[in-house]
Design an enzyme around this catalytic site. Sequence first.
Site, short mmCIF file in Angstrom:
data_model
loop_
_atom_site.label_atom_id
_atom_site.label_comp_id
_atom_site.label_asym_id
_atom_site.label_seq_id
_atom_site.Cartn_x
_atom_site.Cartn_y
_atom_site.Cartn_z
N GLU A 260 0.81 -1.21 0.00
CA GLU A 260 0.00 0.00 0.00
C GLU A 260 0.84 1.26 0.00
OE1 GLU A 260 -0.69 -2.70 1.83
OE2 GLU A 260 -2.53 -3.31 0.81
N HIS B 120 -11.60 -6.30 8.02
CA HIS B 120 -12.21 -6.03 6.70
C HIS B 120 -13.62 -5.47 6.84
CE1 HIS B 120 -8.98 -8.80 5.70
NE2 HIS B 120 -9.07 -8.44 4.44
#
Lengths: 332, 326
Positions: free
Chosen positions: A66, A135
């Site tokens: 990321e 998540h």
Amino acid sequence: MARRDGTTRRMTFGQATVDAMGYAMREDDRVVVLGEDISWGGNFGQFRGLLDEFGPDRVIDMPISEAIIMAVSVGTAVTGLRPVASMSFVEFTLGAMDEIVNQAAKFRYMFGGQVSVPLVLRASDGVLRSSAGQHSSSLEGLFTHLPGLKVVAPSNPADARGLLRAAIADDDPVVYLENKRITAKRGPVPVGDHVVPLGSAAVRRRGSDLTIVTYSVMVLHAEKACSQLAEMGIEAELIDLRSLVPLDLDTVLSSVVRTGRVVVAHEAWEFGGFGAELASTITGQAFDRLRAAPVRVGAAQAPVPFSPPLERAVVPGSDEIVAAAREVMGLT
Amino acid sequence: MSLTDTMSPGMALGIHRTMVRIRVFESRVEELFKAGKLPGFVHTYIGQEAIAAGVCATLNRDDYITSTHRGHGHAVAKGMELGPIMAELYGKATGACRGRGGSMHVADFSVGMLGANGIVAGGLGIAAGAALSARYRGTRQVAVGFFGDGGINKGTFHEALNFAATHRLGVVFVCENNQYAQFTSRLRTTSVEDLSVRAAAYGIPGITVDGNDPAATYRESLEAAGRARDGGGPTLLNMETYRFGGHYVGDAEVYRASAEVEDRRRADPILRWERTLTEEELMTAGLAEAVWAEAEEEVSAAVRFAEESPYPDGGTALENVFTRVP
């Protein structure tokens, strides 16, 4: 609904974002997209078909790193491109916090205004079918806290397209939050040149008894809550913020001064959340017109649990909005 | 190999001039900071001049660099004027960043200086992005990411090398290996002694360079930048050098022996370069003296400019948070 060329098509939220991407990429060859799995259309189909049309120079598969996704986005943005970065889940942005917070958000200011950072960071947030602690989060409060970032959270396919087009056209970094539970929802979408400007809220329902201020998936819960409240004889006004930064405070306040009562709702944690900012600002600016203290609705102060009944116990829905509305009406 | 096989006499003298300008600028910054004239804190580049001067001499004006918290030398070498850099260090309205950034965030995008960066290794991925952008726009611009031996242990170093290598981007990763990451010797924190070997993990060339020899920094950077420009992909250059000062001005330097510092100061890269140029009959004592005098004068002018400039008005503090707000 504004539609300059009058064309509306039915599509899902996810398809609306693909349509916005395609439109922007056709219109401006500086727009590139880079992220995880995007050649394959993305985790939620939010990039489907772009590779075929625009090729690998503009649709760039990134490693699941990321920090580099964001750093490369910043590097391309300050040298003439308009990148749209994608991270499948909003929790993954945490691996790029330095690049988001210290680089993207601060470059323009820290360098005295000599450069803009026109990038969009797309990330999916919220609860969906027991995705568990890492998540399921809604992290908009992290982003709204940071000067230099704009933050949008659309609730329907039309806004998904219109806000994404506005975000890509904007010269500042925009965090575009797409809730997982509404990605597959269908609705009418004005196509063509239609844009929803950043910083414009929408009044979804008129009512005189209280104002519900919310955004993203919580708008759907609030619509259901409004119907239930109407059956009880309570008419709620529903405001969909759409854009958190910049914030359309005028629309919020003009409703609140009429109703005198406000519920602020989001799926993110209530404690220290964006709703606290809203409640405080509304109280500060409309104190004389309030007939009750604002009531907040948000997730309980725990990571989102896996087991369905536990998940339901932590994350709010329409029942909690109804309860909050009754509380602010003095009915409990 | 004679020096003139590596570079022209004009280039050799130009690099010398850049090194001297950096040294004089940084020495003055040190004095000004100790005199309480500069807010914040400063990290000086003294001792490492051969790297910025040699590397930037191989770049075009529109090539990109990303820099570090120790960035004044890069700013000077990439072509920024001294006045706006000094004024920025003073926090003045005429500073390169209008007083918003200070020492650690000096930038000038008009000369490809994409910012000193206070986050260790923070510029490496940005350099890779700039190189990706250059390729997409078809400009053949090169990006150099400067970092230190502290930065080589950051995840972003590895992510940037992997990405740049995968896409064969035109980036040169220049490690200014000054032996200390803040206050800690790299030997206590790093798995390999020769930092260039880390390039092998990404299938790119990794070269250890005498970072105190401008002939070497120039030669290796010229080759790496040429390869980058021609689509040959990135290179990792491990440039061995030494930080004459502490981590910042005022650092008590309890972590290293003063004998070690004195020893390294005797091998001053500028004096060494002057000896080389003299041996090559490119420089006379008179010429060297003139370069130093000219630099002193230029730095004095920069200080005057900074001191005579106004501070920014507090009423402008919220400007440029965003480009445009509806």
